[in-house]
Design a protein around this motif. Structure first.
Motif, PDB file in Angstrom:
ATOM      1  N   SER A   1     -60.585  49.598   2.873  1.00 49.86           N
ATOM      2  CA  SER A   1     -59.215  49.086   2.905  1.00 49.86           C
ATOM      3  C   SER A   1     -59.092  47.939   3.900  1.00 49.86           C
ATOM      4  N   SER A   2     -57.958  47.255   3.819  1.00 48.43           N
ATOM      5  CA  SER A   2     -57.699  46.167   4.764  1.00 48.43           C
ATOM      6  C   SER A   2     -57.550  46.706   6.185  1.00 48.43           C
ATOM      7  N   ASP A   3     -57.176  47.970   6.333  1.00 49.58           N
ATOM      8  CA  ASP A   3     -57.105  48.575   7.667  1.00 49.58           C
ATOM      9  C   ASP A   3     -58.502  48.658   8.299  1.00 49.58           C
TER      10      ASP A   3
ATOM     11  N   ARG B   1     -53.057  36.960   3.214  1.00 47.51           N
ATOM     12  CA  ARG B   1     -51.853  37.671   2.792  1.00 47.51           C
ATOM     13  C   ARG B   1     -51.726  39.084   3.338  1.00 47.51           C
ATOM     14  N   VAL B   2     -52.666  39.543   4.115  1.00 46.35           N
ATOM     15  CA  VAL B   2     -52.709  40.957   4.501  1.00 46.35           C
ATOM     16  C   VAL B   2     -52.017  41.151   5.845  1.00 46.35           C
ATOM     17  N   GLN B   3     -50.915  41.913   5.836  1.00 47.11           N
ATOM     18  CA  GLN B   3     -50.132  42.104   7.050  1.00 47.11           C
ATOM     19  C   GLN B   3     -50.938  42.780   8.157  1.00 47.11           C
ATOM     20  N   SER B   4     -51.712  43.812   7.837  1.00 48.78           N
ATOM     21  CA  SER B   4     -52.468  44.504   8.892  1.00 48.78           C
ATOM     22  C   SER B   4     -53.524  43.594   9.520  1.00 48.78           C
ATOM     23  N   VAL B   5     -54.142  42.755   8.728  1.00 44.69           N
ATOM     24  CA  VAL B   5     -55.119  41.795   9.257  1.00 44.69           C
ATOM     25  C   VAL B   5     -54.398  40.754  10.106  1.00 44.69           C
ATOM     26  N   ALA B   6     -53.291  40.218   9.603  1.00 40.88           N
ATOM     27  CA  ALA B   6     -52.532  39.209  10.343  1.00 40.88           C
ATOM     28  C   ALA B   6     -52.005  39.773  11.662  1.00 40.88           C
ATOM     29  N   GLU B   7     -51.492  40.980  11.637  1.00 42.62           N
ATOM     30  CA  GLU B   7     -50.971  41.590  12.861  1.00 42.62           C
ATOM     31  C   GLU B   7     -52.094  41.833  13.866  1.00 42.62           C
TER      32      GLU B   7
ATOM     33  N   ILE C   1     -55.858  44.345  -1.607  1.00 41.77           N
ATOM     34  CA  ILE C   1     -56.752  45.244  -2.329  1.00 41.77           C
ATOM     35  C   ILE C   1     -57.867  44.423  -2.950  1.00 41.77           C
ATOM     36  N   SER C   2     -58.973  45.079  -3.243  1.00 42.98           N
ATOM     37  CA  SER C   2     -60.052  44.417  -3.971  1.00 42.98           C
ATOM     38  C   SER C   2     -59.684  44.377  -5.442  1.00 42.98           C
ATOM     39  N   PRO C   3     -59.603  43.198  -6.030  1.00 42.91           N
ATOM     40  CA  PRO C   3     -59.289  43.120  -7.459  1.00 42.91           C
ATOM     41  C   PRO C   3     -60.363  43.834  -8.280  1.00 42.91           C
ATOM     42  N   GLU C   4     -59.940  44.431  -9.376  1.00 45.02           N
ATOM     43  CA  GLU C   4     -60.868  45.142 -10.266  1.00 45.02           C
ATOM     44  C   GLU C   4     -61.961  44.173 -10.725  1.00 45.02           C
ATOM     45  N   GLY C   5     -63.177  44.628 -10.645  1.00 40.47           N
ATOM     46  CA  GLY C   5     -64.301  43.802 -11.076  1.00 40.47           C
ATOM     47  C   GLY C   5     -64.880  42.925  -9.978  1.00 40.47           C
TER      48      GLY C   5
END
Length: 173
Positions: A37-39, A60-66, A132-136
């Motif tokens: 996960s991005s966490d 675009r990931v809030q947890s990464v940006a924070e 999230i990781s896009p499918e594929g």
């Protein structure tokens, strides 16, 4: 395809891709893990002591940006962000707000979702810039090792230095 075999195959494919593109040495001392996960990505940033290098088409990931914001503001970590022009000006992007917080942000050729922490930890994959990781898509991998990270740093710095600085004090349209 069963899950362990899929992970091994993905690791081999990513390793070959990274070696061929980045010519990064994967030595016996290099450890690899798959992030869920991005966490998990944010946890690497939270451990940063001196420097974080980020290359992301979109951020675009809030947890990464924070985590990046806290690294700059609370711990004095030097954060360098390379994104695309579209990634810089996208409404959902955190790049501009991170520049206001003190991160060094540039737009240019961000060809990989990559995070390098303290020139020792490397995270590569879609969870760096997307929730999230896009499918594929390949999973997001974390690598531990100074030799591997330093070879990526060299490539990152070439791209970062060739890109356009973003000054948050200027009015951009």
């Amino acid at each position: 395809m069963n899950r362990p075999l899929h992970r091994i195959l993905a690791a081999v494919v990513l390793s070959l891709t990274l070696v061929s593109v980045a010519q990064a040495p994967i030595s016996p001392d290099t450890e690899m893990s798959i992030l869920a996960s991005s966490d998990d990505v944010a946890a690497y940033i939270n451990a940063a002591q001196s420097e974080v290098l980020v290359s992301a088409y979109m951020l675009r990931v809030q947890s990464v940006a924070e985590s990046l914001r806290r690294a700059v503001v609370e711990r004095g970590v030097h954060v360098y962000i390379l994104t695309t022009e579209a990634g810089l000006h996208e409404n959902a992007s955190y790049a501009k707000s991170l520049a206001l917080a003190g991160a060094h942000v540039r737009s240019g050729y961000a060809n990989a979702d990559l995070l390098i922490v303290d020139r020792y930890y490397s995270v590569n994959g879609p969870l760096v810039g997307a929730l999230i990781s896009p499918e594929g898509m390949e999973p997001t991998f974390a690598f531990t090792g100074q030799d591997y990270a330093n070879s990526l740093v060299t490539l990152y710095l070439e791209q970062f230095n060739a890109s356009t600085p973003y000054d948050p004090r200027e009015l951009h349209q």
